[in-house]
Design a protein around this motif. Structure first.
Motif, mmCIF file in Angstrom:
data_model
loop_
_atom_site.group_PDB
_atom_site.id
_atom_site.type_symbol
_atom_site.label_atom_id
_atom_site.label_comp_id
_atom_site.label_asym_id
_atom_site.label_seq_id
_atom_site.Cartn_x
_atom_site.Cartn_y
_atom_site.Cartn_z
ATOM 1 N N LEU A 1 0.828 -1.200 0.000
ATOM 2 C CA LEU A 1 0.000 0.000 0.000
ATOM 3 C C LEU A 1 0.865 1.254 0.000
ATOM 4 N N SER B 1 -5.244 -6.226 -3.425
ATOM 5 C CA SER B 1 -5.752 -6.778 -2.171
ATOM 6 C C SER B 1 -6.843 -7.827 -2.332
ATOM 7 N N LEU C 1 2.133 1.773 -3.507
ATOM 8 C CA LEU C 1 1.093 2.278 -4.390
ATOM 9 C C LEU C 1 0.857 3.760 -4.154
ATOM 10 N N GLU C 2 0.870 4.180 -2.902
ATOM 11 C CA GLU C 2 0.654 5.588 -2.577
ATOM 12 C C GLU C 2 1.775 6.470 -3.121
ATOM 13 N N ARG D 1 -3.377 9.559 -4.481
ATOM 14 C CA ARG D 1 -4.695 9.095 -4.030
ATOM 15 C C ARG D 1 -5.756 10.164 -4.159
ATOM 16 N N TRP E 1 -5.653 -0.741 -5.966
ATOM 17 C CA TRP E 1 -5.600 -1.373 -4.655
ATOM 18 C C TRP E 1 -6.537 -2.574 -4.590
#
Length: 376
Positions: A332, A356, A335-336, A341, A352
């Motif tokens: 995570l 996930s 990805l951020e 975001r 995401w």
């Protein structure tokens, strides 16, 4: 790899028998593509056999039962340019069964069953099968290179209302060879029926006259890859209405295991999976190697005849050393750092979900339907 079949628009012959002769308001016809008729898909998995033939006979029976005017085949009838005699005979038997019911077959050639040396068209020519002409209210082109197709579409006759192609449309796959924009100036064209992409796809583009042009892939008629969705279909066209009919296929279970809880749920699902009249089930599971005992657990509960495909994949819970050495980074966190975001919340949410979710393929298919306007 796609091979050029040749310039269909240079040698198409107007046949005395033409699908456009039927009453366009009431005639019902069936469209299917990517039959890939063959005795088995993988020589290393002999248990997976007969799928292509089973789907072919389902289509034949539907045409007979519902009195279809004709059957359109959108390319890749066979899996290669020189199919074996038993495979050709299976097709001819179906063609003869349709002939008895008064249902003709029109076809175009795809890249898998097409070459200059192919012999099967001569064999099926006496079995109620006709090459689809490149003009008329319903017309078609064999598979060809993108530049050849673009040139052919410029000269598409004005009377064409339904076009049959075996091409990958721009926006469906990275290596596309057909741009729908080439059709935006054809005022009478309403529908494009497509083969080549094995997924069922349905979308529209706006023509220059303001009318919608609908493009539909029927998808392949049976599972062609061990991790391919089992949702297979053909199309029924009546006037301006297109209906998708599901084919009966062997059971396919596709799961992703990234935790102990998902392993238990996967084991429970596999345990109740049974064979059907088409064949033994396929179990395809991608799993996180950090989850212990996946292979042992799944093979223990799977039916003895099930085909089990287990593939370890990178963990979504992996941690990486941060560049400043302060703390490890989670998936995570990574990805951020890659996606803003706040600025692109929709893309962030989608990525995401992929990382996930226990069933990433389902996430992709849901997004595809959303982007293509609710297509099945």
């Amino acid at each position: 790899m796609r091979a050029c079949v040749g310039r269909r628009f240079e040698f198409s012959i107007i046949l005395a028998v033409h699908p456009g002769n039927a009453d366009k308001e009431t005639a019902m016809f069936v469209f299917a593509a990517d039959l890939h008729l063959s005795e088995r898909i993988w020589s290393s998995l002999p248990a997976i056999s007969g799928d292509a033939f089973n789907s072919w006979w389902q289509i034949v029976q539907y045409c007979r039962t519902h009195q279809a005017e004709f059957l359109l085949l959108g390319g890749d009838i066979f899996g290669n340019p020189r199919p074996s005699a038993p495979v050709v005979d299976e097709f001819v038997q179906g063609a003869n069964a349709l002939k008895e019911a008064g249902c003709k077959i029109f076809y175009i050639v795809g890249q898998h069953d097409g070459s200059y040396a192919r012999a099967w068209p001569k064999v099926v020519a006496s079995s109620n099968c006709f090459r689809l002409p490149a003009q008329g209210s319903i017309a078609g082109f064999d598979h060809m290179r993108a530049d050849e197709l673009s040139e052919a579409l410029v000269n598409l006759p004005d009377q064409v209302e339904t076009l049959v192609l075996h091409q990958a449309a721009k926006g469906t796959v990275p290596n596309w060879d057909f741009d729908p924009d080439d059709l935006l100036y054809h005022e009478n064209l309403k529908l494009v029926l497509l083969g080549d992409i094995h997924m069922p796809i349905d979308f529209k583009v706006k023509k220059k006259n303001g009318n919608d042009l609908r493009l539909i892939y029927s998808g392949s008629t049976h599972v062609r890859a061990i991790n391919e969705p089992a949702y297979k279909s053909f199309l029924v066209v009546t006037g301006d209405t297109v209906e998708r009919i599901l084919l009966k296929t062997r059971p396919v279970l596709q799961l992703s295991v990234t935790s102990e809880e998902e392993l238990e749920a996967a084991a429970a699902a596999v345990k109740v999976l049974k064979s059907n009249e088409i064949g033994v089930p396929i179990v395809s599971i991608k799993y996180d190697p950090d989850v212990s005992g996946v292979e042992l657990k799944i093979k223990e509960v799977a039916a003895t005849e099930a085909i089990v495909d287990l593939r370890p994949v990178a963990s979504t819970r992996l941690e990486f050393d941060n560049v400043d050495g302060t703390k490890p980074l989670s998936a995570l966190d990574c990805l951020e750092k890659l996606v803003d975001r706040d600025r692109d919340s929709e893309f962030f949410s989608f990525m995401w979900s992929l990382l996930s979710s226990g069933q990433p393929r389902s996430v992709i298919e849901t997004k595809e339907r959303e982007l293509l306007g609710g297509a099945a």
